[in-house]
Scaffold this motif. Structure first.
Motif, PDB file in Angstrom:
ATOM      1  N   MET A   1     -40.057 -81.585 -26.235  1.00  0.00           N
ATOM      2  CA  MET A   1     -39.993 -80.168 -25.913  1.00  0.00           C
ATOM      3  C   MET A   1     -40.133 -79.377 -27.192  1.00  0.00           C
ATOM      4  O   MET A   1     -39.723 -79.783 -28.255  1.00  0.00           O
ATOM      5  CB  MET A   1     -38.648 -79.842 -25.305  1.00  0.00           C
ATOM      6  CG  MET A   1     -38.441 -80.536 -23.996  1.00  0.00           C
ATOM      7  SD  MET A   1     -36.907 -79.977 -23.295  1.00  0.00           S
ATOM      8  CE  MET A   1     -36.897 -80.933 -21.796  1.00  0.00           C
ATOM      9  N   ALA A  18     -31.696 -70.181 -31.426  1.00  0.00           N
ATOM     10  CA  ALA A  18     -33.107 -70.305 -31.108  1.00  0.00           C
ATOM     11  C   ALA A  18     -33.650 -69.028 -30.482  1.00  0.00           C
ATOM     12  O   ALA A  18     -34.803 -68.717 -30.611  1.00  0.00           O
ATOM     13  CB  ALA A  18     -33.327 -71.477 -30.153  1.00  0.00           C
ATOM     14  N   VAL A  21     -29.319 -65.089 -26.225  1.00  0.00           N
ATOM     15  CA  VAL A  21     -28.898 -65.635 -24.937  1.00  0.00           C
ATOM     16  C   VAL A  21     -29.381 -64.688 -23.841  1.00  0.00           C
ATOM     17  O   VAL A  21     -29.169 -63.489 -23.903  1.00  0.00           O
ATOM     18  CB  VAL A  21     -27.376 -65.802 -24.887  1.00  0.00           C
ATOM     19  CG1 VAL A  21     -26.932 -66.235 -23.497  1.00  0.00           C
ATOM     20  CG2 VAL A  21     -26.934 -66.827 -25.919  1.00  0.00           C
ATOM     21  N   ARG A  22     -30.063 -65.243 -22.874  1.00  0.00           N
ATOM     22  CA  ARG A  22     -30.657 -64.424 -21.820  1.00  0.00           C
ATOM     23  C   ARG A  22     -29.587 -63.955 -20.842  1.00  0.00           C
ATOM     24  O   ARG A  22     -28.614 -64.642 -20.588  1.00  0.00           O
ATOM     25  CB  ARG A  22     -31.709 -65.222 -21.050  1.00  0.00           C
ATOM     26  CG  ARG A  22     -32.758 -65.872 -21.915  1.00  0.00           C
ATOM     27  CD  ARG A  22     -33.560 -64.840 -22.663  1.00  0.00           C
ATOM     28  NE  ARG A  22     -34.713 -65.470 -23.292  1.00  0.00           N
ATOM     29  CZ  ARG A  22     -35.355 -64.959 -24.330  1.00  0.00           C
ATOM     30  NH1 ARG A  22     -34.928 -63.847 -24.874  1.00  0.00           N
ATOM     31  NH2 ARG A  22     -36.402 -65.557 -24.827  1.00  0.00           N
ATOM     32  N   ALA A 124     -34.817 -69.775 -18.387  1.00  0.00           N
ATOM     33  CA  ALA A 124     -34.672 -68.427 -18.924  1.00  0.00           C
ATOM     34  C   ALA A 124     -35.646 -68.194 -20.056  1.00  0.00           C
ATOM     35  O   ALA A 124     -35.535 -67.212 -20.786  1.00  0.00           O
ATOM     36  CB  ALA A 124     -33.238 -68.192 -19.397  1.00  0.00           C
TER      37      ALA A 124
ATOM     38  N   THR B 116     -34.782 -76.643 -31.113  1.00  0.00           N
ATOM     39  CA  THR B 116     -33.483 -77.136 -31.569  1.00  0.00           C
ATOM     40  C   THR B 116     -32.724 -77.686 -30.373  1.00  0.00           C
ATOM     41  O   THR B 116     -32.926 -77.244 -29.235  1.00  0.00           O
ATOM     42  CB  THR B 116     -32.630 -76.008 -32.187  1.00  0.00           C
ATOM     43  OG1 THR B 116     -32.478 -74.956 -31.224  1.00  0.00           O
ATOM     44  CG2 THR B 116     -33.255 -75.446 -33.455  1.00  0.00           C
ATOM     45  N   TRP B 158     -34.005 -83.691 -22.698  1.00  0.00           N
ATOM     46  CA  TRP B 158     -34.263 -82.549 -23.587  1.00  0.00           C
ATOM     47  C   TRP B 158     -33.471 -82.688 -24.890  1.00  0.00           C
ATOM     48  O   TRP B 158     -33.808 -82.058 -25.886  1.00  0.00           O
ATOM     49  CB  TRP B 158     -33.979 -81.213 -22.892  1.00  0.00           C
ATOM     50  CG  TRP B 158     -32.564 -80.714 -22.957  1.00  0.00           C
ATOM     51  CD1 TRP B 158     -31.977 -80.073 -24.025  1.00  0.00           C
ATOM     52  CD2 TRP B 158     -31.551 -80.791 -21.945  1.00  0.00           C
ATOM     53  NE1 TRP B 158     -30.674 -79.754 -23.718  1.00  0.00           N
ATOM     54  CE2 TRP B 158     -30.382 -80.177 -22.456  1.00  0.00           C
ATOM     55  CE3 TRP B 158     -31.522 -81.305 -20.643  1.00  0.00           C
ATOM     56  CZ2 TRP B 158     -29.200 -80.084 -21.721  1.00  0.00           C
ATOM     57  CZ3 TRP B 158     -30.344 -81.210 -19.921  1.00  0.00           C
ATOM     58  CH2 TRP B 158     -29.207 -80.610 -20.448  1.00  0.00           C
ATOM     59  N   GLY B 176     -28.329 -75.198 -28.663  1.00  0.00           N
ATOM     60  CA  GLY B 176     -29.696 -75.223 -29.157  1.00  0.00           C
ATOM     61  C   GLY B 176     -30.594 -74.395 -28.244  1.00  0.00           C
ATOM     62  O   GLY B 176     -30.126 -73.495 -27.535  1.00  0.00           O
ATOM     63  N   PHE B 177     -31.879 -74.730 -28.262  1.00  0.00           N
ATOM     64  CA  PHE B 177     -32.861 -73.889 -27.566  1.00  0.00           C
ATOM     65  C   PHE B 177     -32.669 -73.869 -26.053  1.00  0.00           C
ATOM     66  O   PHE B 177     -32.417 -72.827 -25.454  1.00  0.00           O
ATOM     67  CB  PHE B 177     -34.272 -74.348 -27.924  1.00  0.00           C
ATOM     68  CG  PHE B 177     -35.313 -73.669 -27.110  1.00  0.00           C
ATOM     69  CD1 PHE B 177     -35.617 -72.334 -27.338  1.00  0.00           C
ATOM     70  CD2 PHE B 177     -35.968 -74.328 -26.088  1.00  0.00           C
ATOM     71  CE1 PHE B 177     -36.554 -71.680 -26.569  1.00  0.00           C
ATOM     72  CE2 PHE B 177     -36.916 -73.681 -25.312  1.00  0.00           C
ATOM     73  CZ  PHE B 177     -37.199 -72.351 -25.547  1.00  0.00           C
ATOM     74  N   TRP B 178     -32.765 -75.028 -25.408  1.00  0.00           N
ATOM     75  CA  TRP B 178     -32.618 -75.019 -23.944  1.00  0.00           C
ATOM     76  C   TRP B 178     -31.174 -74.738 -23.549  1.00  0.00           C
ATOM     77  O   TRP B 178     -30.913 -74.168 -22.479  1.00  0.00           O
ATOM     78  CB  TRP B 178     -33.064 -76.348 -23.321  1.00  0.00           C
ATOM     79  CG  TRP B 178     -34.544 -76.518 -23.229  1.00  0.00           C
ATOM     80  CD1 TRP B 178     -35.297 -77.510 -23.784  1.00  0.00           C
ATOM     81  CD2 TRP B 178     -35.482 -75.671 -22.541  1.00  0.00           C
ATOM     82  NE1 TRP B 178     -36.627 -77.323 -23.495  1.00  0.00           N
ATOM     83  CE2 TRP B 178     -36.766 -76.203 -22.741  1.00  0.00           C
ATOM     84  CE3 TRP B 178     -35.344 -74.494 -21.792  1.00  0.00           C
ATOM     85  CZ2 TRP B 178     -37.914 -75.620 -22.202  1.00  0.00           C
ATOM     86  CZ3 TRP B 178     -36.497 -73.918 -21.259  1.00  0.00           C
ATOM     87  CH2 TRP B 178     -37.758 -74.476 -21.465  1.00  0.00           C
ATOM     88  N   GLN B 180     -29.313 -72.585 -24.811  1.00  0.00           N
ATOM     89  CA  GLN B 180     -29.174 -71.128 -24.702  1.00  0.00           C
ATOM     90  C   GLN B 180     -29.937 -70.576 -23.525  1.00  0.00           C
ATOM     91  O   GLN B 180     -29.709 -69.451 -23.097  1.00  0.00           O
ATOM     92  CB  GLN B 180     -29.722 -70.454 -25.967  1.00  0.00           C
ATOM     93  CG  GLN B 180     -28.899 -70.728 -27.188  1.00  0.00           C
ATOM     94  CD  GLN B 180     -29.497 -70.038 -28.390  1.00  0.00           C
ATOM     95  OE1 GLN B 180     -29.799 -68.858 -28.354  1.00  0.00           O
ATOM     96  NE2 GLN B 180     -29.691 -70.793 -29.450  1.00  0.00           N
ATOM     97  N   ASN B 181     -30.895 -71.370 -23.033  1.00  0.00           N
ATOM     98  CA  ASN B 181     -31.750 -70.896 -21.958  1.00  0.00           C
ATOM     99  C   ASN B 181     -31.379 -71.520 -20.619  1.00  0.00           C
ATOM    100  O   ASN B 181     -32.225 -71.715 -19.763  1.00  0.00           O
ATOM    101  CB  ASN B 181     -33.219 -71.167 -22.306  1.00  0.00           C
ATOM    102  CG  ASN B 181     -33.762 -70.132 -23.291  1.00  0.00           C
ATOM    103  OD1 ASN B 181     -33.965 -68.975 -22.939  1.00  0.00           O
ATOM    104  ND2 ASN B 181     -33.947 -70.540 -24.535  1.00  0.00           N
ATOM    105  N   GLY B 182     -30.118 -71.876 -20.465  1.00  0.00           N
ATOM    106  CA  GLY B 182     -29.644 -72.252 -19.133  1.00  0.00           C
ATOM    107  C   GLY B 182     -29.241 -73.705 -18.972  1.00  0.00           C
ATOM    108  O   GLY B 182     -28.680 -74.062 -17.936  1.00  0.00           O
ATOM    109  N   TYR B 183     -29.567 -74.550 -19.960  1.00  0.00           N
ATOM    110  CA  TYR B 183     -29.214 -75.958 -19.811  1.00  0.00           C
ATOM    111  C   TYR B 183     -27.813 -76.228 -20.361  1.00  0.00           C
ATOM    112  O   TYR B 183     -27.331 -75.538 -21.254  1.00  0.00           O
ATOM    113  CB  TYR B 183     -30.227 -76.854 -20.538  1.00  0.00           C
ATOM    114  CG  TYR B 183     -31.549 -76.998 -19.819  1.00  0.00           C
ATOM    115  CD1 TYR B 183     -31.817 -76.338 -18.625  1.00  0.00           C
ATOM    116  CD2 TYR B 183     -32.544 -77.824 -20.336  1.00  0.00           C
ATOM    117  CE1 TYR B 183     -33.028 -76.482 -17.980  1.00  0.00           C
ATOM    118  CE2 TYR B 183     -33.767 -77.964 -19.691  1.00  0.00           C
ATOM    119  CZ  TYR B 183     -34.007 -77.291 -18.514  1.00  0.00           C
ATOM    120  OH  TYR B 183     -35.207 -77.442 -17.884  1.00  0.00           O
TER     121      TYR B 183
END
Lengths: 274, 196
Positions: A1, A18, A21-22, A124, B116, B158, B176-178, B180-183
């Motif tokens: 990824m 990164a 936060v959404r 997100a 990350t 991931w 990290g990246f994911w 922060q994006n919901g994972y």
């Protein structure tokens, strides 16, 4: 990824968040009632769901569908959402995979009134929201948005185009949509209407197997030169969303980088294996 | 909440007790990446571990001179696919940490391209994680993370950062990246720690 957001890329630097936060709605399990089903293409169905307790979703998000057999066996798959906004009405467009277990059921078996378990909204990062905050460049100008779809990869990108139109957002939007034949175009009427209604949305179709009568170019896979001609130039610093099969996305993304697009400005979603 | 789906029987009953809940066996190798696949030349490649006291560095040749493990393992992606019995070659994190002294207990893995992901250090040691550069007897394909990726097979995939370039030790766990994006911050497939 990978990550297409801006952050420190040197591992010797301190850890840097990164991305902000959404503030997307929180995911959860919900019961969805199928309120409409219709054939989208020869191999795909459009399902309209009314999802109890759905918190709304951003354009580009997805959800998981879980099917349970009488003996307790379950199968779960992820599907992009073709709709967005605060409504509990959620639209999916599902392509039937020849060897699939869940997609043939959703395409051929599901009928109005059926109940499905769904989990979401999910994701997100591969999202677009029409408030303009996301598309500001460092210089503060609104960045245009380029959508590149391969086949059923159009589903989350259609949600973005529709959200853009619904919000009367003036961000320049352009969609390049690669599809096998005219019969395989998802949301054909809606996309044509969006393109006709707004100067801020432009649609370019590429047919890989068969074109409509009188189409100016023969059918064939998109090539680098055609891609260069049909996407917003790198100099305009577009935010680019690419969704399709792994092969399609890998090819398009690598050409975009060769054409000078910034890797950090290209967001991708892939399906299928290698 | 769970109910029987009208008309669904499921296609197969080849349930395997190596499959965590909610996972489906695949035989191909799906690709999931949030952005383009970066091109990384091993001549330029470097792997670093940064601690509170300094930075440890290996270039490609130094890395290849380390003890290399053959790893046979199952892998599980949060998007509901699993592959069983995959074979990899790579350097164990135990080997890399032999010469690293740190009191810090959390790790942020950083990748070429900017990805990350966070993992507690104790989940990377004792034979649980590698930096892998071969899959199925071949150099790792760029789209699967080549030239080298983290391999943390007991967590959702991931966490196995593609194109890994280094680890930064941290005092506290951070997303990290994911993440922060919901994972999920942790990501154990057996507990279905998919999303927050």
């Amino acid at each position: 990824m990978s990550d297409a957001s801006s952050l420190a890329t040197d591992a010797s630097e301190a850890a840097t968040p990164a991305a902000p936060v959404r503030t997307v709605p929180r995911a959860g399990w919900h019961t969805a009632t199928v309120v409409a089903v219709h054939r989208e293409t020869p191999t795909a169905s459009r399902l309209e769901l009314d999802v109890d307790g759905w918190p709304g979703n951003a354009a580009g998000q997805h959800l998981d569908v879980r099917l349970t057999a009488p003996d307790g066996y379950t199968a779960t798959r992820s599907y992009s959402i073709a709709s967005s906004g605060p409504s509990s009405r959620v639209v999916l467009a599902v392509d039937k995979l020849p060897d699939g277990e869940v997609s043939p059921f959703l395409v051929d078996e599901v009928r109005t009134g059926d109940l499905l378990e769904v989990h979401g909204p999910l994701g997100a990062f591969f999202v677009w929201e029409p408030d303009g905050r996301r598309s500001l460049s460092p210089a503060g100008r609104v960045r245009p948005v380029q959508l590149v779809a391969g086949g059923s990869g159009v589903v989350p990108l259609f949600a973005m185009a529709q959200a853009h139109a619904a919000a009367d957002d003036l961000t320049p939007f352009r969609m390049l949509y690669s599809v096998r034949t005219p019969d395989d175009v998802y949301f054909a009427d809606e996309l044509m209407a969006l393109a006709a209604a707004s100067d801020a949305f432009r649609l370019d179709l590429v047919y890989t197997r068969r074109t409509p009568d009188g189409w100016p170019t023969p059918p064939g896979r998109i090539m680098r030169e055609a891609l260069a001609a049909a996407v917003i130039p790198a100099a305009d610093r577009p935010l680019v969303y690419v969704c399709g099969s792994t092969g399609f996305v890998e090819q398009v993304a690598s050409w975009l980088i060769e054409l000078g697009h910034d890797a950090q400005s290209i967001r991708t979603e892939r399906f299928g294996g290698t | 909440m769970s109910f029987i789906t009208r008309g669904f029987s499921g296609r197969s009953r080849e349930r395997d007790d190596r499959l965590p809940p909610g996972q489906t066996l695949v035989h191909d190798f799906p690709v999931l990446s949030a952005g383009p696949t970066p091109e990384i030349d091993t001549a330029e490649w470097e792997f670093t571990i940064r601690t509170e006291t300094g930075v440890h560095r290996w270039n490609w040749d130094e890395f290849m001179a380390l003890k290399i493990d053959d790893v046979d393992t199952d892998i599980h992606c949060v998007t509901h696919w699993s592959k069983l019995g995959t074979s990899w070659r790579g350097v164990s994190l135990d080997t890399l940490f032999e010469e690293v002294e740190t009191e810090q207990e959390y790790v942020m893995a950083h990748s070429y391209g900017g990805y990350t992901t966070n993992v507690p250090l104790d989940e990377l040691l004792d034979g649980k994680a590698w930096v892998a550069f071969e899959f199925d007897g071949e150099p790792l394909d760029p789209e699967h993370g080549g030239p080298a990726r983290l391999l943390v097979p007991h967590l959702y995939f991931w966490k196995s950062a593609k194109w890994v370039r280094g680890l930064v030790m941290m005092d506290q766990d951070e997303p990290g990246f994911w993440e922060q994006n919901g994972y999920h911050l942790h990501g154990d497939p057996w507990k279905e720690e998919r999303y927050w």
